[in-house]
Structures are given as C-alpha cells and as structure tokens.
Design a protein around this motif. Structure first.
Motif, short mmCIF file in Angstrom:
data_model
loop_
_atom_site.label_atom_id
_atom_site.label_comp_id
_atom_site.label_asym_id
_atom_site.label_seq_id
_atom_site.Cartn_x
_atom_site.Cartn_y
_atom_site.Cartn_z
N UNK A 194 -11.06 17.36 12.39
CA UNK A 194 -9.85 16.71 12.02
C UNK A 194 -9.64 17.92 11.09
N UNK A 195 -10.49 18.35 10.71
CA UNK A 195 -10.71 19.24 9.01
C UNK A 195 -10.69 20.41 9.92
N UNK A 245 -7.71 17.92 2.08
CA UNK A 245 -7.13 18.54 1.23
C UNK A 245 -8.27 19.71 1.23
N UNK A 246 -9.11 18.83 0.08
CA UNK A 246 -10.46 19.73 -0.52
C UNK A 246 -11.16 20.48 0.35
N UNK A 247 -11.38 19.96 1.60
CA UNK A 247 -12.76 19.42 2.69
C UNK A 247 -11.95 20.82 4.46
N UNK A 286 -15.27 14.91 5.55
CA UNK A 286 -15.12 13.28 5.83
C UNK A 286 -16.72 12.98 6.72
N UNK A 287 -17.04 11.87 7.59
CA UNK A 287 -17.87 11.03 7.92
C UNK A 287 -16.86 10.78 9.81
N UNK A 288 -17.07 11.01 10.75
CA UNK A 288 -16.83 10.78 11.49
C UNK A 288 -15.79 9.57 11.75
N UNK A 289 -16.36 8.39 11.23
CA UNK A 289 -15.67 7.07 11.12
C UNK A 289 -14.37 7.73 10.21
N UNK A 337 -20.28 19.98 13.79
CA UNK A 337 -19.88 21.93 13.69
C UNK A 337 -19.09 21.77 12.58
N UNK A 338 -17.99 21.06 12.47
CA UNK A 338 -17.27 21.77 11.98
C UNK A 338 -17.83 21.63 10.25
N UNK A 339 -18.17 20.86 9.56
CA UNK A 339 -18.76 20.61 8.77
C UNK A 339 -20.45 22.30 8.40
N UNK A 340 -20.56 22.29 8.99
CA UNK A 340 -21.69 23.25 8.86
C UNK A 340 -20.83 24.56 9.10
#
Lengths: 369, 423
Positions: B125-126, B348-350, B79-82, B34-37
């Motif tokens: 965390x993003x 920092x970027x994402x 970031x990936x979940x891991x 969801x954060x990515x989206x």
C-alpha cells in the motif's frame, strides 16, 4: 480323443463312394461283417473320427441306428454315435487322421502373420503350433494327453480372439475370392478384346487389299502406290505398338492387382484403438454429485419474473438459472483450500511463494496500455 | 471426487487466488519488505521532489541494499504488514461505501473489493495510492461484471475532473490481479441454498426469508473486508454467512446433503477412503460394491461432512470479526481519528514518491517506452536489472534469452513482464 492308431493291416483303405479315383485293393472286405465288395458292389466304408476304425455302411446302420454303441473292433471300447461316421477322404487313414487334427489345431491357432510384431515372433509361434500338432498326431503315449489339454486350455482362454481371427480370415477369403473373380472377368474381357482386334485387323487387311487393287486400277503410277503402301505398313506398325502398350498396361494392372493383395494383407494389421468423440470440456463431468436439479426448486425473487414479458420474451431460461444457482451453492464445498494449497493439489506452496516473490521483485519495465 | 469440486478447481479463483493463511501472510510480508527496500533506496539516493526516470527501475533484488531501518536518519518510518492490512481493510470498506454512493449492484461492489484486495497482496500500500486504486477497482469491477459506465460520468460521481486519474491505474490493476477478471461470488449460491431449503418443505418460509436477508447483508460486507475470498470457496462462505443468520438451517442443509451412511455390515461409521481400508475389517460380502461405497462416502459421507462443517465454522469465525454492523465502525470519526489517521500520516511520509501519482507514472512510463523504442538498446544498467528480475521470476533461463536481439525488441515493447512492475 484319438487313442488308437488305425488298424495296421489296413494300410490301404478301400475307395469311398466319392473317391473313385483311388486305386481299389483286393481286400475290400468289411472287417466287421466280412462282406466283400464282390458281393455288394455299392459297399461304402465309413470311419468315425473317434477311433478311425472303418466298417461298411451296413454295419454302421445295423450297430448304431439304435443309439450310441461300442466300437465293434476287438479291444476298442470307444462309444461311437451314428452321427460321427463319415467316409474317409484319404485312402490312408493315418493321413485322414492327421488332416483332421491339423484342421482342428488350425481352427484354434488361427493367428495371421500380421498379428505379430516381428517375423521371428511369428516363426516361433508357428514352431510352437507345429510341435503341438506333432505331439497330437504322433506323440508318445504320455505327451498326447498333455498336448490335448494344452489345446483345449488355449481354446477356452482365447475364445474371443479365435472368433475374431476366424472372422478376419473369412473376410480375407471373401476378398481373395472377389479378387479372383475380378481377375477372371478381366481376363475374359481381354480375350474378347483380343479376338475383336484380330477380326478388325483381318477386315482392315482385306479392305486395304481392295483399296490397293483399286488404286492400281485407277492410277498406274508406281511411286504413289509405293507411298500408300508404306503408309499402310506404318499404320500397321502403330497398331502393333499400341497392342504392345496395352499388353504392358494389362501387365502393370495385373502387377497392381498383385500388389493390392499385399497391401490388403497389411491393412489387416490391428487398427489403433478408436479415440472416441471429441470432448470440448476436457473430460469435465457435469452430473452433479451432491444435489439434484429438478422440479420444486424455486426462489420467490426469481419466480416473480416467470411471467414477466421482458424476461420471457428474450428466452430467459429459468431452469438454467436454477441449475447454476444450485451448482454454485455446492461447488467447492469439499475444497479445503488451506490443506490443498499447502499440500499442493493445484499449485504447491513453494511455487506460489516464488511466483508471488517474482511478481514483487520484478523490475520496473512495464508500459501502460 | 465430487464433480462440483472438480469444476471449481478449474477456476482462476482457485488456481491463482486461493492461498493458505501462511502463504498469504508470507506474500504480504514479502511485498512489504520489497517496498521498504526500494523506497528506502529511492529516498536515500535522490531527493523526492526530483523524480528522475532512472531511479524508477532501480534494482530491487540487489543483495547489498542498505538496511532501510538502520540507514540514513532522514528515512521515514515504514508501515508494518499488520498496519498495511488494517489500512487495506479500511480502504475496502471505503470502497464499499463508494460503491453504495454510486448505487452499484452487489456483485460489482464485491468484484471491485476482491480486485482491490488481490491487488494489495502482491503490491504494498506504500507503493500505489489506495484512494485512487479503489476508484479504479470500482470502475474496472463494473466492466468485469458487464456494466459499462461512461468514464466521464463515473469520474464525476466521485468528484474527479479528469477521467485520466482513473484510467491511469487501470492497466496497473489488471497486472496486479494477474488478469483474473472472473471472481466467483456467493450471492447466487445463496439463492441456490434457499431453493434447496424451500424444497425440503417442512421449514417455515418466513424463517428462510429472514435468514436469507440477513445472510445477504453479511455477504455484502463481511467476506469482502476479510480474507475469506482467499481462504474459502464461495459456497463455504455462503454457508458460513447463512449460519450467522440461522445456524439450524445450515446444519439441516449439510445433513441433507451429506446423508450417506455406510451399510450396517461395515463395522463402525464410515471412514474416509484412504483410512477406511485400513481400519475396517475386510468383509468379503461387501467386496463387490466396496469401491462404490467408498466413493460415495468420499463425496457425501460423514467424514467429509465433518470436515465441511469444520471449514464453515472456521470461515464463520473469520466473518464474525467483521459483521455488517462494523460498517459504522469503519466510518466512525473517532475510530478513524484514533486508528486510521496516524497510519495515513505515516503513509504520507513513507510512500513511494515515484509511483504515488498514477498519471505522472503513466506518462513517465510511456516516455520511457518511447525512448526504448527509439534507441534499440536502452540504458545498459536498466537492461541488467530487468534481466536479473526476470531471472528471479522465471528461473534463470530468460536472462540468457534476453540477450537475443529479437527478444530485446519485444521486451522494449513491455511484453516481457505481463504481471506488473516493481513495488
């Protein structure tokens, strides 16, 4: 228990000692010793509810004083005891027997109407009891033992119920008796009051007559006298009106008493089961099942404060600390989160996932603080 | 069922914040996706330096959202979940270090760490800055544990000039942890276990003392930086740490606790209540007290003992990955340089440009709330988005109820979503 019908020839039993009102018949003769009343004026006939064969008290004493013995009637081989004999209340021994049976059945089947959900149930019950009673009283030879067995079985099975109903019945009797005495007392009071009122009235009448005569003597003005008299009659009318009112009131009171008794009947309805005391912890059990809290549990880090003024002055409870530490050491030891959360003792896995997703998916509308 | 277990099941820690590993992983995956989206959408629709309020409430559950990875080339790598998990662990250890720096008690640090980890289960965390959130978690942990530091002093301890930096994230944290402020810790449980061990009488006290010291040291670190608080109960965690310190003591204690052995007439060792009836031949003699026996066996029998030992062993394995010696690992410069710094650069970027600055975010939200309060209906698109989100959360009913004017007013006050905003 009742095998034999009373002797056919003795349709009319002799009068008993107490039953002087019963008409005496000519054949007042003891069928055992053939003594006739003519010879023994005080002859008293006794029966035994085992077989309802009557005999005179002399015969009873003679035959049964030495212990149980067989009934002297030919063909009756019942064993009777002295204790069982009593004088019959009814002249007709069939009636005596039926009354006995009915009394016995009523003691066993002593449900009240309030014990039943509907009137139909109650009526069915009464019908059943009546059928049973009829079988016992005058049923065919085969039916009687069956009915007897049924009765005994019921008695054995519902001992507690019967006892409770009997108690309730006794209470109801007591209440009725009290009410009756109260009513009687009220009636007595009313009577006394009525008498008093009548006397008062008589006195009043005499006094008014005196006054009338006085006014006549003092002031011979006809109109005044008339007025006075009218006032007098008015007052009398008021008195009768109040008397009517009181009678109405008493009638209402009597009706009240009547209604009260009905309400009392209703109150006998089974009360709902008691809820028990309120439990503020919602049924949580605080008795530890895996450990024991008691003497000997001590921790050096805690013990050093046991004599520390700063701790003990405020009322710090070391026992409470111990209990809590022990509880935490064992609480949840048998909770296997992975299994329980997957299977869902608390919340099912799907639920958690949807809630989590919901939280994550919720739009951005919140306000801080 | 043992009464202690029944009481533990009543706690919010069990009801709200205990998950199986699969559930936890799926929740984290979901938060990450969801954060990515939403970040991808945000970055592709408007430039990051112009953070307008409208995009804040972009519909996150939209089905036709463009795929962030295959979308515009300007999108950063997420970031990936891991990687997220690694960062959360790193920041948890940072949190513990910060707590040491501020000389806080064990329970405060532990509560703060639990808050922090719980917060990042449903939030990526993003989305929210972990460096600030950990200070917020420490501050709120103090309050939850009954210590009330002055916010100015507290901010100074961590070199923050403006207390608002901390306060801005406080309510956000509360929403993220779903207002479960009571965290059950194994510290007092350890005391209880030591009391019980001392009561046995035949164990050398110096042995117990050293084991306790070691176990407490582990408790201060290992369960907090792992997922132990999500998967195990405090007593299980406590026994696991104690078994790291001295395995014999735990075995002794467990043996003493689960001492029940079924009467010898029962063939074989006692079995659990459920299968016991099937496997044991029906013996008529024990029929009367069989229920009692079964009940006892279920609480302190050998079957449950084996299960408890198995769970403790699993917890022990989990803690073994993060023993207290790893404190140095997480503060080691080379390790940080090798593992954490690249992730930070990536982060920092994402990260979410709208929600990264908590103070600004709070200000924007307040303004938004004011605007909503002024104009009764707000922007229609916003309303649709919110009711859609509510429908997904509460199962559709709310969407219709939302049309009610009264409801809308309440919604404008921010009460319709007590558990926090989007990622």
């Amino acid at each position: 228990m009742l095998r034999k019908a009373p002797v056919g020839a003795r349709g009319m039993a002799p009068g008993t000692a107490s039953g002087a009102a019963l008409p005496l018949t000519t054949d007042d003769m003891c069928p055992v010793c053939k003594t006739i009343r003519y010879l023994n004026k005080d002859m008293e006939f006794l029966i035994n509810p085992e077989c309802y064969h009557s005999m005179c008290s002399n015969c009873v004493n003679r035959l049964f004083n030495d212990g149980p013995n067989q009934c002297p009637y030919a063909g009756c081989n019942r064993t009777l005891r002295r204790k069982g004999f009593r004088s019959a209340f009814f002249g007709d021994l069939t009636v005596e027997r039926e009354v006995d049976i009915r009394r016995r059945v009523a003691a066993v089947f002593n449900q009240a109407e309030d014990d039943f959900e509907t009137l139909r149930d109650y009526n069915n019950y009464l019908q059943m009891v009546e059928d049973l009673t009829f079988d016992l009283v005058s049923g065919a030879e085969g039916k009687r033992p069956a009915a007897e067995a049924q009765l005994q079985q019921w008695e054995a099975e519902h001992k507690a119920d019967i006892e409770r109903n009997r108690k309730a019945g006794r209470e109801a009797d007591e209440q009725a008796r009290r009410r009756l005495t109260a009513e009687r007392e009220a009636a007595r009071q009313r009577r006394i009051e009525a008498i008093k009122e009548a006397e008062d009235e008589k006195l009043e009448r005499a006094r008014s007559r005196e006054a009338e005569l006085d006014t006549l003597a003092q002031a011979p003005e006809g109109q005044r006298v008339q007025l006075k008299r009218r006032g007098q009659t008015n007052r009398a009318g008021g008195a009768t009106a109040s008397a009517v009112e009181t009678t109405v009131n008493t009638a209402i009171a009597a009706a009240d008493v009547g209604r009260l008794s009905i309400r009392g009947l209703k109150e006998k309805r089974k009360a709902p089961a008691p809820e028990g005391p309120y439990d503020p912890f919602g049924g949580s059990d605080f008795v530890p099942s895996r450990y024991k809290v008691g003497e000997g549990l001590a921790h050096p880090q805690v013990e050093k404060y046991r004599f520390d003024q700063q701790h003990i002055t405020g009322g710090y409870s070391f026992d409470d600390y111990t209990a809590r530490a022990m509880f935490e050491a064992f609480a949840g030891l048998g909770v296997f989160i992975e299994d329980e959360k997957e299977v869902g003792i608390g919340m099912s896995a799907g639920q958690v996932a949807t809630i989590g997703a919901g939280i994550a998916a919720v739009g951005d509308r919140m306000e801080l603080d | 069922m043992a009464t202690e277990d029944a009481r533990y099941r009543e706690s919010s820690q069990f009801r709200q914040w205990s998950f199986s590993p699969v559930q936890l992983a799926s929740m984290r995956d979901k938060a990450n996706t969801l954060a990515r989206t939403s970040i991808a959408e945000r970055l592709s629709t408007s430039p990051p330096n112009n953070a307008s309020t409208n995009s804040m409430s972009a519909p996150t559950s939209n089905a036709n959202t463009p795929d962030p990875d295959g979308g515009t080339p300007s999108l950063p790598e997420f970031l990936t979940p891991a990687e997220e998990a690694l960062l959360v662990t790193f920041y948890t250890s940072e949190l513990l270090r910060a707590g040491d720096h501020a000389e806080m008690g064990d329970e405060i640090k532990a509560t703060a760490a639990a808050f922090f980890r719980r917060f990042y289960v449903t939030n990526s965390i993003m989305t929210y800055p972990p460096q600030q959130m950990l200070i917020v978690a420490l501050f709120f942990g103090c309050k939850a544990e009954g210590a009330f530091p002055r916010i100015t002093d507290f901010a100074q301890t961590f070199g923050k000039e403006d207390p608002q930096d901390i306060l801005a994230g406080e309510f956000l944290l509360c929403q993220g942890i779903r207002f479960c402020f009571d965290v059950k810790h194994p510290f007092r449980a350890l005391r209880g276990a030591v009391m019980e061990l001392r009561k046995l009488g035949d164990i050398d006290t110096s042995r117990i003392d050293s084991a306790e010291r070691r176990a407490r040291d582990i408790l201060r670190f290992s369960p907090l930086v792992t997922d132990a608080y999500f998967h195990y109960t405090p007593s299980q965690i406590m026994y696991a740490t104690l078994s790291h310190a001295d395995r014999g003591l735990v075995e002794r204690l467990i043996q003493e606790t689960f001492h029940y052995v079924a009467p010898p007439t029962n063939s074989g060792p006692d079995t659990p209540t459920a299968s016991g009836d099937a496997s044991t031949p029906a013996t008529s003699r024990r029929d009367t007290n069989k229920g009692d026996d079964n009940n006892k066996a279920a609480i302190i029998g050998s079957y449950i003992r084996d299960r408890v030992l198995g769970t403790i062993e699993a917890c022990r394995d989990m803690l073994a990955k993060e023993m207290p010696e790893r404190r140095e690992h997480w503060s080691n410069k080379t390790v940080i340089k090798a593992q954490i710094t690249p992730l930070r650069k990536k982060l920092n970027k994402c990260h979410d440009p709208d929600r990264w600055d908590l103070v600004k975010l709070q200000k924007v939200r307040r303004e938004q709330a004011l605007k909503k309060g002024d104009s009764e209906d707000g922007s229609p698109g916003d309303r649709v988005a919110s009711s859609e989100a509510d429908a997904s959360l509460f199962g559709g009913d709310v969407a219709t109820a939302q049309r009610d004017a009264k409801r809308r007013k309440v919604g404008a006050k921010g009460l319709d979503d007590p558990f926090g905003g989007a990622l």
